[in-house]
Design a protein around this motif. Structure first.
Motif, PDB file in Angstrom:
ATOM      1  N   HIS A  71     -11.238  -5.588  -5.050  1.00 36.93           N
ATOM      2  CA  HIS A  71     -11.610  -4.300  -5.622  1.00 36.93           C
ATOM      3  C   HIS A  71     -11.489  -3.269  -4.503  1.00 36.93           C
ATOM      4  O   HIS A  71     -12.293  -3.253  -3.576  1.00 36.93           O
ATOM      5  N   MET A  72     -10.460  -2.409  -4.596  1.00 39.36           N
ATOM      6  CA  MET A  72     -10.111  -1.519  -3.493  1.00 39.36           C
ATOM      7  C   MET A  72     -10.436  -0.061  -3.803  1.00 39.36           C
ATOM      8  O   MET A  72     -10.320   0.391  -4.942  1.00 39.36           O
ATOM      9  N   PHE A  73     -10.789   0.659  -2.738  1.00 43.57           N
ATOM     10  CA  PHE A  73     -11.010   2.096  -2.816  1.00 43.57           C
ATOM     11  C   PHE A  73     -10.182   2.729  -1.699  1.00 43.57           C
ATOM     12  O   PHE A  73     -10.439   2.493  -0.513  1.00 43.57           O
ATOM     13  N   ILE A  74      -9.192   3.539  -2.079  1.00 44.32           N
ATOM     14  CA  ILE A  74      -8.190   4.060  -1.144  1.00 44.32           C
ATOM     15  C   ILE A  74      -8.336   5.576  -1.048  1.00 44.32           C
ATOM     16  O   ILE A  74      -8.289   6.290  -2.057  1.00 44.32           O
ATOM     17  N   ASP A  75      -8.499   6.078   0.166  1.00 41.36           N
ATOM     18  CA  ASP A  75      -8.651   7.506   0.410  1.00 41.36           C
ATOM     19  C   ASP A  75      -7.441   8.275  -0.119  1.00 41.36           C
ATOM     20  O   ASP A  75      -6.302   7.957   0.198  1.00 41.36           O
ATOM     21  N   GLU A  76      -7.683   9.319  -0.909  1.00 42.03           N
ATOM     22  CA  GLU A  76      -6.579  10.061  -1.518  1.00 42.03           C
ATOM     23  C   GLU A  76      -5.773  10.860  -0.501  1.00 42.03           C
ATOM     24  O   GLU A  76      -4.578  11.099  -0.696  1.00 42.03           O
ATOM     25  N   ASP A  77      -6.387  11.274   0.598  1.00 39.05           N
ATOM     26  CA  ASP A  77      -5.700  12.125   1.566  1.00 39.05           C
ATOM     27  C   ASP A  77      -4.775  11.343   2.494  1.00 39.05           C
ATOM     28  O   ASP A  77      -3.714  11.841   2.884  1.00 39.05           O
ATOM     29  N   THR A  78      -5.179  10.139   2.899  1.00 37.61           N
ATOM     30  CA  THR A  78      -4.420   9.383   3.899  1.00 37.61           C
ATOM     31  C   THR A  78      -3.757   8.139   3.332  1.00 37.61           C
ATOM     32  O   THR A  78      -2.923   7.533   3.993  1.00 37.61           O
ATOM     33  N   TRP A  79      -4.159   7.705   2.145  1.00 38.31           N
ATOM     34  CA  TRP A  79      -3.698   6.457   1.530  1.00 38.31           C
ATOM     35  C   TRP A  79      -4.153   5.226   2.324  1.00 38.31           C
ATOM     36  O   TRP A  79      -3.587   4.151   2.185  1.00 38.31           O
ATOM     37  N   SER A  80      -5.195   5.373   3.124  1.00 33.19           N
ATOM     38  CA  SER A  80      -5.783   4.249   3.840  1.00 33.19           C
ATOM     39  C   SER A  80      -6.891   3.627   2.997  1.00 33.19           C
ATOM     40  O   SER A  80      -7.710   4.350   2.412  1.00 33.19           O
ATOM     41  N   ILE A  81      -6.926   2.295   2.957  1.00 39.49           N
ATOM     42  CA  ILE A  81      -8.016   1.615   2.266  1.00 39.49           C
ATOM     43  C   ILE A  81      -9.301   1.843   3.054  1.00 39.49           C
ATOM     44  O   ILE A  81      -9.366   1.561   4.249  1.00 39.49           O
ATOM     45  N   ALA A  82     -10.331   2.331   2.374  1.00 39.05           N
ATOM     46  CA  ALA A  82     -11.619   2.592   3.020  1.00 39.05           C
ATOM     47  C   ALA A  82     -12.620   1.479   2.735  1.00 39.05           C
ATOM     48  O   ALA A  82     -13.390   1.094   3.621  1.00 39.05           O
ATOM     49  N   GLU A  83     -12.634   0.983   1.518  1.00 42.54           N
ATOM     50  CA  GLU A  83     -13.551  -0.083   1.105  1.00 42.54           C
ATOM     51  C   GLU A  83     -12.769  -1.084   0.257  1.00 42.54           C
ATOM     52  O   GLU A  83     -11.937  -0.688  -0.558  1.00 42.54           O
ATOM     53  N   VAL A  84     -13.042  -2.368   0.456  1.00 45.06           N
ATOM     54  CA  VAL A  84     -12.446  -3.384  -0.404  1.00 45.06           C
ATOM     55  C   VAL A  84     -13.404  -4.556  -0.530  1.00 45.06           C
ATOM     56  O   VAL A  84     -13.880  -5.102   0.467  1.00 45.06           O
ATOM     57  N   ASP A  85     -13.736  -4.898  -1.764  1.00 39.22           N
ATOM     58  CA  ASP A  85     -14.635  -6.006  -2.069  1.00 39.22           C
ATOM     59  C   ASP A  85     -13.821  -7.219  -2.494  1.00 39.22           C
ATOM     60  O   ASP A  85     -12.888  -7.092  -3.297  1.00 39.22           O
ATOM     61  N   HIS A  86     -14.186  -8.388  -1.978  1.00 35.17           N
ATOM     62  CA  HIS A  86     -13.450  -9.625  -2.224  1.00 35.17           C
ATOM     63  C   HIS A  86     -14.343 -10.595  -3.004  1.00 35.17           C
ATOM     64  O   HIS A  86     -15.472 -10.877  -2.575  1.00 35.17           O
ATOM     65  N   TYR A  87     -13.837 -11.105  -4.124  1.00 36.50           N
ATOM     66  CA  TYR A  87     -14.590 -12.010  -4.990  1.00 36.50           C
ATOM     67  C   TYR A  87     -13.982 -13.402  -4.947  1.00 36.50           C
ATOM     68  O   TYR A  87     -12.752 -13.562  -4.879  1.00 36.50           O
ATOM     69  N   ASP A  88     -14.826 -14.414  -5.014  1.00 38.39           N
ATOM     70  CA  ASP A  88     -14.328 -15.783  -5.010  1.00 38.39           C
ATOM     71  C   ASP A  88     -13.960 -16.229  -6.421  1.00 38.39           C
ATOM     72  O   ASP A  88     -14.053 -15.446  -7.393  1.00 38.39           O
ATOM     73  N   GLY A  89     -13.558 -17.477  -6.541  1.00 44.44           N
ATOM     74  CA  GLY A  89     -13.109 -17.989  -7.835  1.00 44.44           C
ATOM     75  C   GLY A  89     -14.188 -18.060  -8.887  1.00 44.44           C
ATOM     76  O   GLY A  89     -13.883 -18.178 -10.080  1.00 44.44           O
TER      77      GLY A  89
END
Length: 456
Positions: A367-385
């Protein structure tokens, strides 16, 4: 010829070809770049209550002093937090926090905090990249179910400034501008639950095909970059070297990777340096594709574009980047020292990647959140199976205002179950900042060069 001149020359040549290529967006849409949108595709206007200001050009070269060893100083040294989010007041702000951030407050209620500063839209890039983004908007398309790019030249960097799908947003992160050919020294640590850690130091050479004199456009057409990474500390790991040729369409032509083992004095192919293979010297605390918050082929996921939202994200983390800090100031039990961080309210693209039927990855969902100005990922949540939130990634952005490049002062990956974390990309104790403008050739990124680099 300098980097900016090279980019201008490439853009002009491509512009002449653009009329003969099917457009990815209409000319009317592309005309929004630099008008209602920033040149790289963000909303130029601020938000309704003014807490996010309008973009006015970002930081330019000379925005703050540069040290003799190249490190950049904080352009906002007098800024203080407007307020601090803690476990006691987090409910007031939950609509502007990611699930991972909320989970960190639950996991570390006594120590995790988010200091919120004035929002400063510092993003900026060289004019040549702004010109190139318009060419990308009119020409670049995805191929092979989103796994490759058509009509894309690496000098564009931003493949889809006006994205229409989740995978296009992911491609923007992967193709964003990070400067010219460089040598850098960075540090990684994976603290135990009690806070003890060992620093692993890497020396990296990074090169881009369009900036290498002996790589023709045809030869480099499916390559994004080359990287050679040598471990220089601790002594027990020193001399081990990894080499990667990063392809664009990794389904058509998989990432090429080799590893030199100093103990065995042998170079071998390293197919594990991809996807959920273990990150180098990371004690199992991150995967290969956790580097840069996310990297590599997107083919194992279905990418859903949820839309945009406002979020408190790490931004302008020049204090965390400071060479006045020691690694011991930053690395603490459970998470980094949050008192050294800076968060701001920004608009982000929200993208959810779910593992495709028949594919495998230890992260069943990202689950990613990408800054609109730079296109850099700022937050990303990782879920298991099992669908459980497992690891929380945060990218502590800085803008190299001399290069116009979006970088990270640190990348963290918090394991909520183990109570441990990995942090990558620290430079506070490095002797020199990124040494840009390196005159690399393809010979510097061959298996033979890998062996030479690792001899000790």
């Amino acid at each position: 010829m300098n980097t900016r001149t090279m980019m201008h020359t490439t853009v002009l040549a491509l512009s002449l070809l653009a009329s003969g290529v099917m457009a990815a967006v209409s000319p009317d849409e592309a005309a929004k770049l630099g008008t209602s949108l920033t040149p790289l595709g963000a909303e130029k206007a601020g938000n309704a209550d003014g807490s996010i200001p309008a973009w006015s050009g970002g930081l330019q070269p000379g925005a703050a002093p540069v040290a003799a060893n190249g490190f950049l100083s904080d352009p906002f040294p007098g800024d203080k937090p407007q307020f601090t989010i803690t476990a006691a007041n987090v409910a007031q702000y939950k609509d502007k926090l990611s699930p991972g951030q909320l989970a960190m407050f639950q996991r570390y209620p006594d120590t995790y905090r988010i200091p919120v500063f004035q929002t400063r839209r510092t993003a900026a890039a060289p004019q040549a990249l702004y010109d190139a983004a318009k060419v990308s908007a009119l020409n670049t398309e995805t191929v092979n179910d989103g796994n490759g790019l058509k009509n894309f030249e690496k000098s564009h960097n931003y493949a889809f400034p006006i994205p229409k799908s989740g995978v296009e947003v992911v491609w923007n992160h992967e193709t964003r501008f990070r400067g010219s050919n460089m040598t850098q020294v960075i540090a990684q640590a994976t603290p135990q639950a009690n806070g003890t850690y060992t620093i692993v130091e890497f020396k990296q050479d990074i090169a881009y095909p369009q900036m290498m004199s002996d790589v023709s456009p045809e030869r480099g057409a499916n390559f994004l970059f080359y990287v050679k990474q040598e471990i220089v500390a601790p002594a027990r790991l020193a001399g081990n070297v990894t080499l990667v040729h990063e392809t664009i369409d990794q389904v058509k032509e998989p990432r090429l990777a080799w590893a030199y083992n100093a103990g065995q004095r042998r170079v071998r192919r390293a197919p594990q340096v991809a996807y959920d293979g273990p990150g180098t010297a990371s004690d199992g605390m991150r995967t290969a594709d956790n580097n840069d918050m996310y990297n590599g082929a997107p083919d194992r996921y279905d990418w859903k574009l949820v839309g945009k939202k406002e979020l408190y994200i790490p931004y302008n983390n020049y204090r965390l980047w400071s060479t006045n800090l020691k690694y011991s100031d930053i690395l603490k039990p459970g998470h980094i020292n949050q008192d050294l961080t800076r968060y701001e309210l920004h608009r982000v693209w929200e993208v959810i990647g779910t593992v495709k039927p028949g594919a495998r990855h230890i992260y069943a969902k990202r689950h990613m959140f990408i800054d609109e100005d730079t296109w850099s990922i700022a937050e990303v949540d990782h879920y298991d199976g099992r669908g459980q939130l497992w690891r929380v990634g945060e990218g502590f952005q800085v803008l190299d205002y001399q290069q116009g490049a979006s970088l990270y002062a640190a990348q963290t990956l918090y394991d909520l179950i183990a109570g441990r974390y990995a942090v990558l990309g620290l430079m506070n104790e490095s002797k020199h900042y990124n040494q840009y403008g390196q005159n690399f050739t393809l010979k510097d990124f061959t298996p033979a060069a890998l062996r030479n680099a690792g001899i000790r």
